[in-house]
Design a protein around this motif. Structure first.
Motif, PDB file in Angstrom:
ATOM      1  N   VAL A  40     -11.567  -3.090   6.876  1.00 15.04           N
ATOM      2  CA  VAL A  40     -10.457  -2.481   7.599  1.00 15.04           C
ATOM      3  C   VAL A  40     -10.948  -1.429   8.588  1.00 15.04           C
ATOM      4  O   VAL A  40     -11.754  -0.571   8.242  1.00 15.04           O
ATOM      5  N   ILE A  66     -11.283  -1.238   1.351  1.00 12.38           N
ATOM      6  CA  ILE A  66     -11.189  -0.955   2.785  1.00 12.38           C
ATOM      7  C   ILE A  66     -12.366  -1.550   3.552  1.00 12.38           C
ATOM      8  O   ILE A  66     -12.553  -1.272   4.729  1.00 12.38           O
ATOM      9  N   HIS A  76       0.800  -1.234   0.000  1.00 13.54           N
ATOM     10  CA  HIS A  76       0.000   0.000   0.000  1.00 13.54           C
ATOM     11  C   HIS A  76       0.831   1.283   0.000  1.00 13.54           C
ATOM     12  O   HIS A  76       0.311   2.359   0.242  1.00 13.54           O
ATOM     13  N   GLU A 130      -0.185  -2.297   8.649  1.00 14.40           N
ATOM     14  CA  GLU A 130      -0.186  -3.773   8.575  1.00 14.40           C
ATOM     15  C   GLU A 130       0.863  -4.282   7.596  1.00 14.40           C
ATOM     16  O   GLU A 130       1.479  -5.326   7.832  1.00 14.40           O
ATOM     17  N   ASP A 131       1.075  -3.538   6.511  1.00 15.55           N
ATOM     18  CA  ASP A 131       2.148  -3.897   5.575  1.00 15.55           C
ATOM     19  C   ASP A 131       3.478  -3.987   6.326  1.00 15.55           C
ATOM     20  O   ASP A 131       4.234  -4.943   6.170  1.00 15.55           O
ATOM     21  N   VAL A 189      -8.542   1.420  -3.154  1.00 16.33           N
ATOM     22  CA  VAL A 189      -8.189   0.485  -2.085  1.00 16.33           C
ATOM     23  C   VAL A 189      -9.448  -0.154  -1.513  1.00 16.33           C
ATOM     24  O   VAL A 189     -10.432   0.535  -1.237  1.00 16.33           O
ATOM     25  N   THR A 191      -4.310   2.114   8.344  1.00 18.90           N
ATOM     26  CA  THR A 191      -4.254   0.807   9.006  1.00 18.90           C
ATOM     27  C   THR A 191      -3.578  -0.212   8.093  1.00 18.90           C
ATOM     28  O   THR A 191      -2.728  -0.998   8.540  1.00 18.90           O
ATOM     29  N   LEU A 192      -3.926  -0.180   6.800  1.00 22.26           N
ATOM     30  CA  LEU A 192      -3.337  -1.133   5.858  1.00 22.26           C
ATOM     31  C   LEU A 192      -1.832  -0.902   5.720  1.00 22.26           C
ATOM     32  O   LEU A 192      -1.053  -1.851   5.619  1.00 22.26           O
ATOM     33  N   ARG A 222      -8.416   4.343   7.337  1.00 23.49           N
ATOM     34  CA  ARG A 222      -8.443   2.890   7.069  1.00 23.49           C
ATOM     35  C   ARG A 222      -7.230   2.488   6.228  1.00 23.49           C
ATOM     36  O   ARG A 222      -6.608   1.452   6.476  1.00 23.49           O
TER      37      ARG A 222
END
Lengths: 492, 95, 497
Positions: free
Chosen positions: B49, B46, A305, A390-391, B44, A386-387, A383
């Motif tokens: 998430v 989401i 991401h 997490e990556d 993306v 968050t990704l 959001r």
């Protein structure tokens, strides 16, 4: 005693302790350099008398054996840190005349360790910028010039004054703050070390807020060891900052063992961006080789991401800024412009007091938080954040640190990118992800561009694992052997 | 979602920043460029998430109910553009 | 039927209607009560919360929104919000979030208020309000959240300027939001009184309306019974029971007049002007607000644990509804007497101390009729009563063991109230002891009979009614100290009745 300014922090500290020179001598050497370096416009405020006074007190403590870990070390402080009874501006017109009745926790920690305040360093207004061109007090000029070219260059931003002052030896070391790369990017563009610790490692109390969930203070120095020493003094838990973390501060210098055998270093494919100059790619390859030579294991990783980090950042940071900057309203401190009623007073004050980039970000931030758009912009960006975190988390299952370039290119000419906000924002493409994930990052000067300008490599570490970061950065620094210095044209 | 002059005017009003009429079109252009650029986030997925609530893994710090501050009116007022009788002074507010 | 409709139907049945030119109207009221938490320090700073003070003296760097200042939450305030939620029989949310509510106003130094928007600390609960007709109105609580108070702007000190004092800035408030379940101005004040009682029982708010510890925003709309809800207007910041009544009555009448003239109500924020007895639209709120709520990035979400909440629940005092039920069940009090006694925790405690080991009904009667009556007359509260619960209890003991007649007891009580002396002391000092010595009583009877031979004859001739006259004469002869029952019995013996 002009050779005193050639000593780095570690060496100066040793010299002071060995009584080879006094703190007053050291401070006066720097005050002289500051006076000769006016053309760089590094300082918004200089406090020579106070500096000598503090240095004299340091000499007293050095004499009676009560010296702190930074006793007598002359520092520049980014003018985003509130300093008691010393003008604090955030490089903004709107804070005209503001002299805080309080001291930021980080600067208080430094004075507690015996450091000496030389003055307050220039920056982009409210730390919003990547070139130091948005300061109300005028841009900082990079001490570095392209070879055979006198065109003034930007020092990067927002901690441009800090980076330029360290590079030009106008102070021994400096504090910076990093919201999207504001320590590491100017560090790379000036051939200095810039370190952003883990979010929560340094207290934000008393630092003028830009984007609260991203802002973090850190050291800007001539060497990795200096960064370790300075961070040691800056960091620590603060009960006044809800986001400061209660963890002991390790001995960062002790982490500089030079031994990275078996260290797993991640190379993220996504940082190989379109249009990346070959010299950046080359430097990155060199960095990988240096670490491999030191015994590290290089591992290809993915941070899928990454490309969304910058757009997410340009929603989250302006949103928080639009709210953080609401307090500048002409009522309690700073500038007030008259108006026929209260609302007009507000509007005139803020129109006059904020510069174009700050206004642009306040408007963007206000827009993305406004009714009907919150979910589509702010919530979505959080959001995505968050990704991105997490990556990194997934990557750190496989590696201990991540190596990337710090910036997509070297310093550019003043005025070259001011017309296009997005091209300016792209300077931070490699630094922003660490802010979004709250991770520590360090930029180490690693080479020169074809035009003779410094370039940096960045290491990103696990949360609160600054020690591994310093250890790897030390090896990188050693291997790179970056010894180039700018011509001291500003002294002419 | 494009931003027109009226939207810029409304947003500037919310943000309490005076904007002249002639400033509206260039501002609208800049905001549109930035908003157009951040649109790529729509790619993306989401759906599953949660939004990030904090960059640090920690719990909310709390303080005890003790009086540890206050009684510094001079410090509070010393940087104010206008004060009177210990108050901040602002143009009259009509409620 | 949905739960809402069931409630609606119940409320329709109990509603108090206002007659208009076109028929009856029903008032629909919802309230947002701001209750100041009884903490020493503010919600996010260490500044004091004491009422009054020199301007800007109770202000920390945080409360004045100095650059770089950060909030750290006061754990006592969190606990009080949870206690209050439990007292309102409400859901406690173990996860809640502090948001920033952004708007510009001189008494809001940060340019935003830290509040809770999407995730409040307390969810749905209820308040049971006793109505004068003996019924109960259940007012549903929508939510309770924590937020900062604003400072204060003074508009009348200068012709063209307003003065700003930040002493209140950052004081911890609980905003308690009700559903639109209230149906009259009187119910609104009863609701607020009941809420105040609960908060004072819990000790989470002192309920002092004069000092602004409790203020209400009142949402008022009107409708024809059975029709859907009308457009509401919000009356801001009303701070006395009387003004609440007046504001609601005025506002309902205003809306009815507009509707009956064929107009429509615009949703707006209004201000009650006690001087004029009317509400008017607030100019500062004319602009439609867009508060741009978002989670405060200086604070993390507030996470509580169930065991911690359970611990607080175990420590809750008996609340007014439970106490009232117990007074009725265990003491046999009337619902009215029980309500009066539980209205203040101090009163209920006083009563229980008096009633302990004594006849609870007599105790209730004495506390309500004699003690409250006397306190009301001199404008004192139960806490300031010159007669303690122990003293009143001893008086009732003297009554029970017939040392005092009820008439004497009343006299002794008056002296106690004036002097603060124990009843035993008063009785001894003043010789007020009831005479139960039959010899002394017989002597008095004989004397009265000897002095009134004609009346004696009349009784003997069958005029029984005169017996009461003889009792009166004997009581008089003993300065009221004779036990009237013994006098009566002995007289009957003399006359062979």
């Amino acid at each position: 005693m002009s050779d005193l300014i050639e000593l780095d922090l570690a060496a100066a500290r040793d010299g002071l302790r060995a009584k080879e020179f006094s703190a007053v001598e050291l401070t006066e050497a720097y005050l002289a350099e500051m006076a000769r370096g006016e053309a760089l416009n590094c300082f918004i405020t200089q406090v020579p008398e106070r500096a000598v006074e503090m240095a004299r007190a340091s000499d007293g403590r050095l004499a009676d054996g009560t010296a702190g870990m930074l006793e007598g070390i002359p520092l520049g402080i980014k003018d985003l840190f509130c300093t008691k009874d010393v003008l604090t501006t955030a490089a903004s017109h709107i804070l005209d005349g503001f002299t805080p009745a309080y001291e930021s926790t980080v600067s208080a920690n430094l004075w507690g360790a015996g450091a000496v305040l030389l003055g307050k360093l220039n920056l982009d207004e409210f730390a919003m910028g990547s070139s130091n061109e948005t300061s109300y007090y005028g841009g900082v000029v990079n001490p570095w010039r392209r070879k055979d070219d006198d065109a003034p260059l930007v020092p990067g931003g927002s901690s441009g004054g800090s980076a330029a002052a360290v590079a030009a030896r106008l102070c021994l070391a400096a504090t910076g703050t990093d919201t999207g790369g504001s320590i590491r990017q100017p560090g790379a563009l000036t051939g200095t070390v810039g370190m952003k610790p883990t979010y929560g490692r340094c207290s934000r109390w008393g630092i003028v807020a830009f984007a609260s969930s991203l802002d973090q203070a850190g050291p800007m120095t001539r060497s990795v060891r200096d960064a370790a020493i300075l961070l040691q003094a800056m960091a620590g838990h603060d009960t006044m900052d809800s986001t400061s973390v209660d963890r002991p501060v390790p001995d960062y210098s002790a982490a500089l063992t030079g031994d990275i055998r078996g260290l797993r270093v991640g190379i993220p494919a996504e940082y190989r961006v379109d249009g990346m100059p070959p010299e950046i790619e080359k430097l990155w390859q060199a960095g990988q080789q240096w670490l491999r030579d030191g015994g590290a294991e290089l591992i290809d990783i993915n941070l899928p991401h990454t490309k969304y980090a910058l757009p997410a950042y340009y929603i989250v940071a302006p949103a928080e800024a639009s709210s953080n900057l609401a307090r500048y309203d002409g009522v309690k401190y700073g500038l007030r412009m008259p108006g026929k009623d209260l609302i007009e007073m507000y509007e005139n004050t803020r129109a006059e007091g904020f510069g174009a980039e700050v206004k642009r970000r306040i408007l963007i931030g206000t827009y993305v938080l406004s009714a009907g758009y919150y979910d589509a912009y702010y919530l979505r960006a959080q959001r995505v954040r968050t990704l991105i975190a997490e990556d990194f988390r997934a990557a750190y299952d496989k590696v201990d640190v991540i190596l990337t370039p710090t910036t997509p290119g070297p310093a550019f000419a003043i005025g070259a990118r001011t017309d296009d906000p997005i091209s300016m924002y792209l300077n931070d493409v490699f630094t922003v992800p660490a802010n979004l994930a709250g991770l520590p990052g360090i930029s180490v000067p690693a080479g020169l561009s074809e035009s003779g300008l410094p370039l940096g490599l960045q290491l990103i570490g696990r949360a609160f694992d600054e020690e591994t970061l310093f250890r790897a950065a030390g090896v990188l620094e050693q291997a790179a052997g970056f010894a180039a210095r700018p011509q001291t044209w500003w002294k002419d | 979602m494009t931003v027109d002059n009226e939207t810029v005017r409304r947003i500037a009003r919310l943000a309490r920043i005076a904007v002249k009429d002639e400033e509206l079109p260039p501002l609208a252009g800049e905001l549109n460029a930035i908003l157009g650029w951040v649109e790529q986030l729509n790619e993306v997925d989401i759906a599953q998430v949660a939004p990030m609530t904090s960059a640090v893994q920690t719990t909310l710090k709390q303080r005890d109910d003790a009086v540890t501050a206050g009684h510094i009116p001079d410090d509070i007022l010393k940087n104010a553009p206008e004060t009177e009788l210990g108050f901040f002074v602002v143009p009259k507010v009509v409620e | 039927m949905s739960i809402e409709e069931i409630y609606d139907a119940k409320h329709d049945a109990g509603g108090e209607l206002i007659a208009g030119a076109t028929g009856d109207w029903e008032i629909i009221i919802g309230m947002e009560v701001h209750a100041q938490i009884a903490s020493r320090a503010k919600l996010f700073s260490g500044a004091p919360t004491d009422f009054g003070g020199e301007p800007n003296d109770h202000v920390s760097l945080v409360d004045a929104a100095m650059p770089g200042m950060l909030p750290v939450i006061n754990n006592f305030c969190v606990e009080q919000a949870v206690r209050t939620g439990l007292g309102l029989k409400a859901e406690i949310n173990l996860y809640s979030v502090f948001d920033r509510k952004n708007y510009f106003y001189p008494d809001l130094p940060q340019g935003y208020q830290i509040s809770q928007f999407k995730y409040p600390i307390v969810g749905r609960g209820e308040v049971r309000v006793d109505l004068p007709d003996g019924g109960t109105r259940v007012v549903r609580i929508e939510r309770l959240h924590l937020e900062q108070d604003a400072g204060k702007s003074l508009h009348d000190q200068h012709p063209s300027m307003s003065y700003v004092d930040l002493n209140r800035s950052g004081v911890a408030l609980m905003e308690i939001v009700s559903q639109p379940d209230i149906r009259s101005a009187e119910e609104a004040t009863l609701y607020l009184e009941k809420l105040r009682t609960i908060l004072r029982y819990l000790g989470t708010c002192d309920g002092n309306m004069q000092e602004g510890s409790m203020r209400a925003d009142i949402n008022v709309s009107v409708r024809k019974p059975g029709t859907s809800l009308g457009t509401r207007c919000e009356i801001k910041n009303v701070n006395s029971m009387r003004f609440i009544r007046q504001a609601i009555d005025y506002e309902a009448r205003r809306q009815i007049d507009i509707l009956e003239d064929g107009g429509e109500i615009h949703q707006e924020t209004r201000l009650y002007d006690p001087g004029k007895g009317e509400t008017r639209a607030m100019r500062s709120k004319e602009e439609s607000h867009d508060y741009r709520y978002f989670p405060d990035p200086d604070l993390l979400p507030l996470e509580l644990t169930q065991p911690w909440v359970d611990d607080i629940a175990r420590g809750l005092p008996e609340l007014p509804d439970e106490k009232k039920a117990r007074f009725i069940d265990a003491f046999g009090l009337s619902p009215y007497d029980a309500s009066v006694l539980v209205a203040e925790r101090e009163t209920a405690d006083f009563y229980e101390a008096v009633a302990r080991g004594r006849d609870p009904k007599i105790a209730a009667n004495w506390v309500i009729t004699n003690l409250f009556g006397a306190l009301n007359e001199i404008g004192k509260t139960i806490a300031e009563s010159p007669v303690s619960a122990e003293q009143l209890g001893s008086l009732l003991d003297l009554l029970a063991d017939k040392t005092l007649s009820s008439r004497l007891a009343k006299d002794v009580f008056e002296i106690m109230f004036e002097t603060g002396d124990d009843p035993q002391k008063i009785v001894e000092d003043r010789g007020l002891k009831q005479v139960t010595d039959t010899g002394a009583i017989e002597a008095a009877i004989d004397r009265v009979m000897a002095e009134n031979p004609d009346k004696v004859e009349e009784v003997k001739a069958g005029k029984d009614k005169l017996l009461g006259w003889f009792v009166g004469q004997v009581m008089k002869a003993t300065q009221g100290k004779a036990n009237p029952q013994i006098v009566n019995e002995m007289l009957r013996g003399k006359f062979d009745l």
